[in-house]
Design an enzyme around this catalytic site. Sequence first.
Site, PDB file in Angstrom:
ATOM      1  N   ARG A  28      39.741  35.950  43.461  1.00 28.31           N
ATOM      2  CA  ARG A  28      39.326  34.840  44.312  1.00 28.31           C
ATOM      3  C   ARG A  28      40.348  34.630  45.435  1.00 28.31           C
ATOM      4  NH1 ARG A  28      38.787  33.009  38.896  1.00 28.31           N
ATOM      5  NH2 ARG A  28      36.621  32.573  38.281  1.00 28.31           N
ATOM      6  N   HIS A  66      35.743  35.144  34.483  1.00 26.74           N
ATOM      7  CA  HIS A  66      34.706  34.165  34.159  1.00 26.74           C
ATOM      8  C   HIS A  66      34.876  33.694  32.715  1.00 26.74           C
ATOM      9  CE1 HIS A  66      31.755  35.797  37.431  1.00 26.74           C
ATOM     10  NE2 HIS A  66      32.629  34.944  37.920  1.00 26.74           N
ATOM     11  N   HIS A  80      34.938  35.933  49.385  1.00 23.87           N
ATOM     12  CA  HIS A  80      34.076  35.943  48.211  1.00 23.87           C
ATOM     13  C   HIS A  80      33.039  37.052  48.278  1.00 23.87           C
ATOM     14  CE1 HIS A  80      34.317  33.445  44.712  1.00 23.87           C
ATOM     15  NE2 HIS A  80      33.012  33.431  44.564  1.00 23.87           N
ATOM     16  N   LYS A 137      40.867  29.913  37.596  1.00 23.09           N
ATOM     17  CA  LYS A 137      40.364  28.558  37.366  1.00 23.09           C
ATOM     18  C   LYS A 137      40.765  28.081  35.981  1.00 23.09           C
ATOM     19  CE  LYS A 137      36.385  28.592  40.481  1.00 23.09           C
ATOM     20  NZ  LYS A 137      34.919  28.417  40.607  1.00 23.09           N
ATOM     21  N   ARG A 164      34.581  39.903  46.653  1.00 20.80           N
ATOM     22  CA  ARG A 164      34.565  39.708  45.194  1.00 20.80           C
ATOM     23  C   ARG A 164      33.181  40.057  44.639  1.00 20.80           C
ATOM     24  NH1 ARG A 164      36.859  36.774  40.820  1.00 20.80           N
ATOM     25  NH2 ARG A 164      35.457  35.327  39.774  1.00 20.80           N
ATOM     26  N   TYR A 166      25.082  39.079  38.366  1.00 25.80           N
ATOM     27  CA  TYR A 166      25.217  40.410  38.958  1.00 25.80           C
ATOM     28  C   TYR A 166      24.249  41.412  38.348  1.00 25.80           C
ATOM     29  CZ  TYR A 166      29.292  38.375  41.113  1.00 25.80           C
ATOM     30  OH  TYR A 166      30.099  37.564  41.851  1.00 25.80           O
TER      31      TYR A 166
END
Length: 319
Positions: free
Chosen positions: A158, A277, A251, A182, A254, A286
């Site tokens: 990210r 994730h 992004h 995150k 990414r 995806y």
Amino acid sequence: MTKDTRYDAARAALEADIDDYLAHLAHVRRASTHTIDGYARDLAMAADYFADRGIAAWPRVATADVRELLAARHRSGAKPTSLARLASALRSFYLWQMRQGRAESNPAADVRPPKKPAQLPETIDVDDLARMLDATPGDTLEIRDHALLELFYTAGIRLAEAVGLDLGDLDLAAGEARVLGKGNRQRSVPVGRRAAAALQNWLAERPGLAAENETALFVSQRGTRLSRSSVARRMERWAIAQGLPVHLHPHKLRHSFATHMLESSADLRAVQELLGHANIATTQIYTHLDFAHLARVYDAAHPRATNRGDTADTEGTDA
């Protein structure tokens, strides 16, 4: 007491709790500045709405009030993503209020904003990416930008993770970097051969720019940590200079990384780990993107595809 006076008093009372919650996010949860700013905007908007209706304390807000707030925002043109963020901010805020003993219930718990239409992430063609990344950088800043681009695509990180990297997070000998994602979750990401070479070139140039004692891997002309907005601007500049046929932002690289990895490996769990994730459902988008690509290939190539513009078989015989 006039209406304006009542509004001011109600607004001040509601704001006091918001300030306490934002302090909790900053000092206890250690949320990012970006996250805190988002909560501050959404909760301030809610406080304005409730205070204007004479509600001077958060426990007095009912589920109907939250629904009316979202409906009013929807009528004013707010997008589904904005409404979802506002509802989420209120739910999180009330959970904190309940833990603090300031509220007995969460009026936002069962409120669901309109669903946003499903959108597949945009990606960049492999050949277009290769042409862009194979360009030779000119000056020091372009060497830095090239290293950033290679790192984005080799590791699928990210934007915040890239600008947050310190020198000590990079281990080129092992071919990996350590990033903070995150939720303050740390993970190691691979650094491919071409990205490692680009980073080596940048590390040779970095001492000429970096301020004394600066730990950031990527620094600006001022010698301090590179900002997210600067990365986005420089990336778009690079893409335009290399004739990339689509708009470029971090992004999108990414997304391209994830899609190209999944097309090659079909290993969803591995891609989930690489992207950082927490939930595999996030990664599964995806798989839809991959199917969309396959569907386009099918429509273009299969003789029985309904979207082909070829003349249909009119003989009327069955095999």
